[in-house]
Each structure stands twice: as C-alpha cells, then as structure tokens.
Write an enzyme that holds these catalytic residues in place. Structure first.
Site, short mmCIF file in Angstrom:
data_model
loop_
_atom_site.label_atom_id
_atom_site.label_comp_id
_atom_site.label_asym_id
_atom_site.label_seq_id
_atom_site.Cartn_x
_atom_site.Cartn_y
_atom_site.Cartn_z
CB SER A 163 8.81 -10.22 -0.20
OG SER A 163 8.17 -9.77 0.98
CG HIS A 190 8.00 -6.36 0.07
ND1 HIS A 190 7.32 -7.53 -0.17
CD2 HIS A 190 7.68 -5.53 -0.95
CE1 HIS A 190 6.60 -7.41 -1.28
NE2 HIS A 190 6.83 -6.20 -1.77
CG ASP A 282 4.21 -7.14 -4.73
OD1 ASP A 282 3.52 -6.67 -5.66
OD2 ASP A 282 5.18 -6.53 -4.23
#
Length: 350
Positions: A163, A190, A282
C-alpha cells in the site's frame, strides 16, 4: 492541520487553498520545488501536496529532497489523463510519496466532488502517518537466507501485497529478481483510480518481468507480474487461473487479505506470500491464513518500510516465517527459483 501546496499553477493553488481552508486547514503555497524547500527551512506542515511538472526542480526531485531532510508525508496531486504527468507521478511514489491523486479540474467538472472527497480523506489519513527520513544511499548486497529455511516443495505462485510506500519497496524487490522466475507473481497494490496503466508501465520499466493487467479466467504464466483491473480484487482458482471479483464497498480494493486467502485456499503450502509497506492491517490476517497452510510467508523488515503499519500488523499476528528487507526478499526468491529449476532438470541443486 497545516498543508503546504506545491504547484506551479496559481489557479490550482487558489482552488486547493479555497477548498482546504473551508475545511479548517492552515495552508501555505509554493510555486516550485526550490520555493518549497526554502519554506520548509522555517515552516513545519503536517503534509505536503506535490505537483509533478514544474519549472526547475520537478515533483520527483522535490519529493526526494524533502524526504532526505524532513520527516513529512507527501501526496502527489496530478492529472491522470496526462500520460507524462502520470508516469512522473509513479517515480515520485518510488521516491517515497505516499499516494497519488487526480488533480481536480474545477467546480464545473463532472468528477469534481469525487476528487475533492478523495483529496480530503487522503490528506487527513496520511497526515497521521509517521514518516522517516530517506537518505539516498547505496545499500550493500544482502546475504541470502540459508536453504534450510526456505521450505520444501515446488512453489507455484508468488502473491505480493503493498500500500502506501509500497512502490519504493517494489522497485527494490522487483529490480533485484533474476529474469527467469518459475512462477507467476500476483500484486495487490492500493493505487488511485485512473493511474493503473501508468503504474503498470512504471513497474515494467524497473524490472525484467512482463507486467500485465489480469483478465478473469486467464491462465497465469511463469515470469509474469499480474495486477488486478481498477475496482477488482485479484485471486486464483483451482486451475491456477486469475479470478477477479468486484468490490463490495470494502475499505481496500484490491484487497491484500482477499489475495492471500484465495492463494491459501487453492495452493496452500505451494505458495509464497509477501507483505510490504503500507498503512493499516490489510493483508495481515490473510497472510496468517497462508502461513497456517504451510506456505512461505515473508514480511518486509519494518525499519526498511516507508510505512511500517502493514508489516508490523502481520508480524504481530505471527504471520511471517521470514522478516527481510526488499533486497533480501529478492535474493531469497532468486535462490528458490534456482533450486526449483535445478530440481525440474534433475540436477538435484548442483
């Protein structure tokens, strides 16, 4: 919250200042990189918004210099429709910027409200991130972990999650990989809508792998790095084909947990899972599931990450069999790839 806007367009600076001040932000402006660095010598914002194309020092170099001297989060704000700007934005992420966002075109634009909402949400989240200075130094070559710690079996896929801060780690990891990887690699990173094509092209420029946007049901090929399309989660099926699933309003899409759980379900210990830099949790639970199935699970060493929240979350869940810096992860994969090729040719590792 204090924000420094760095952009050579007075119209864009005026627009962003109006929006941010209406939300209670304290705003200062710089029209180029040199002015931004002069301001920062006596002013400490909570976050910096960065244009990419400016006269003199561009956004990439400005971001790199800011992160060399100051522990400040930087968010890139640029035009996704401009391929050159979007490509430069990817390099700025490589330098340590935390996110890239689409530049709002003005109140009359169809997506203006969505752009402003994404900007405000991102600034509020990223301003809370603890950043470390990033001196530009040459790192020594890593030692490869001993073969005894690599696990048995012939792995069939590598699943990677990242991310904010991920592109910097990905560049180091992917550029260190040998050309012939005996497995497909799947990546859940992401990234803002509209920048996937530029992100794919940037990845292809920093490594020797072929980089592809996955299609539902396609057979996954060794030596190819697959990304999910915008708005889709990436997984696999029992035949080692790409399985795409639309978002149902989850916080993260693509989801690292979804990727790791899918790989755990269909491959178990014949997989490698890698958790890199990022905010939040996550991937931690999914990686723990993957480890429980006997897979080799690797987490980026938190001190080497731009943002250590995702690596630390995975370590806290005891999801990691190895905790390594990105260059050491590349060395480990190369060692395993060499062993895999030796076994497949009947050489027994000699």
């Amino acid at each position: 919250m204090r924000v420094l806007i760095v952009d050579d367009s007075p119209v864009l600076r005026m627009l962003l200042r109006s929006v941010l001040e209406s939300e209670g932000f304290e705003v200062r402006e710089a029209e180029n990189g040199e002015q931004a660095l002069r301001l920062l010598a006596g002013y400490q914002p909570d976050i910096v918004t960065m244009d990419v194309h400016m006269p003199g020092m561009d956004g990439y170099e400005t971001t790199a210099r800011i992160l060399e001297k100051y522990a400040l989060p930087v968010v890139v704000v640029t035009a996704s429709a401009d391929p050159h700007a979007a490509a430069t934005a990817m390099h700025t992420l490589e330098a340590g910027a935390l996110a890239v966002l689409e530049k709002p075109l003005g109140p009359g634009a169809a997506n203006f409200e969505a752009c402003i909402d994404a900007l405000l949400r991102t600034l509020r989240r990223m301003a809370q991130v603890k950043i470390v200075r990033r001196p530009r130094v040459i790192k020594p070559s890593p030692a490869t972990p001993k073969a005894a710690s690599l696990g048995a079996g012939s792995q069939k896929v590598v699943a990677i999650a990242a991310s904010a801060g991920g592109p910097a780690a990905l560049k180091t990891l992917l550029s260190g990989l040998a050309t012939q990887q005996p497995w497909p690699l799947l990546l859940a990173q992401h990234i803002a809508l509209g920048f996937l094509g530029s992100f794919r092209d940037w990845l292809a420029s920093v490594c020797s792998l072929r980089v592809s946007i996955a299609e539902h049901g396609q057979a996954l090929q060794p030596g190819v790095l697959y990304l999910p399309p915008d708005g889709s989660h990436l997984g696999i099926d029992e035949n080692l084909r790409a399985h795409l699933q639309g978002s149902n309003g989850e916080l993260y899409c693509p989801s690292a947990d979804h990727l790791f759980r899918s790989v755990a379900q269909h491959l178990g210990n014949l997989a490698i899972g890698i958790q890199l830099s990022g905010m939040g949790r996550d991937g931690a639970e999914g990686l723990a599931v993957l480890r429980s199935q006997g897979a080799l699970t690797i987490v980026q060493e938190p001190t080497s990450a731009v943002i250590d929240a995702m690596p630390k979350a995975a370590i806290q869940l005891q999801a990691a069999r190895q905790v390594l810096a990105p260059e050491a992860i590349a060395a480990l994969l190369n060692s395993m790839a060499l062993r895999d090729r030796s076994h497949s040719t009947g050489q027994g590792g000699t």
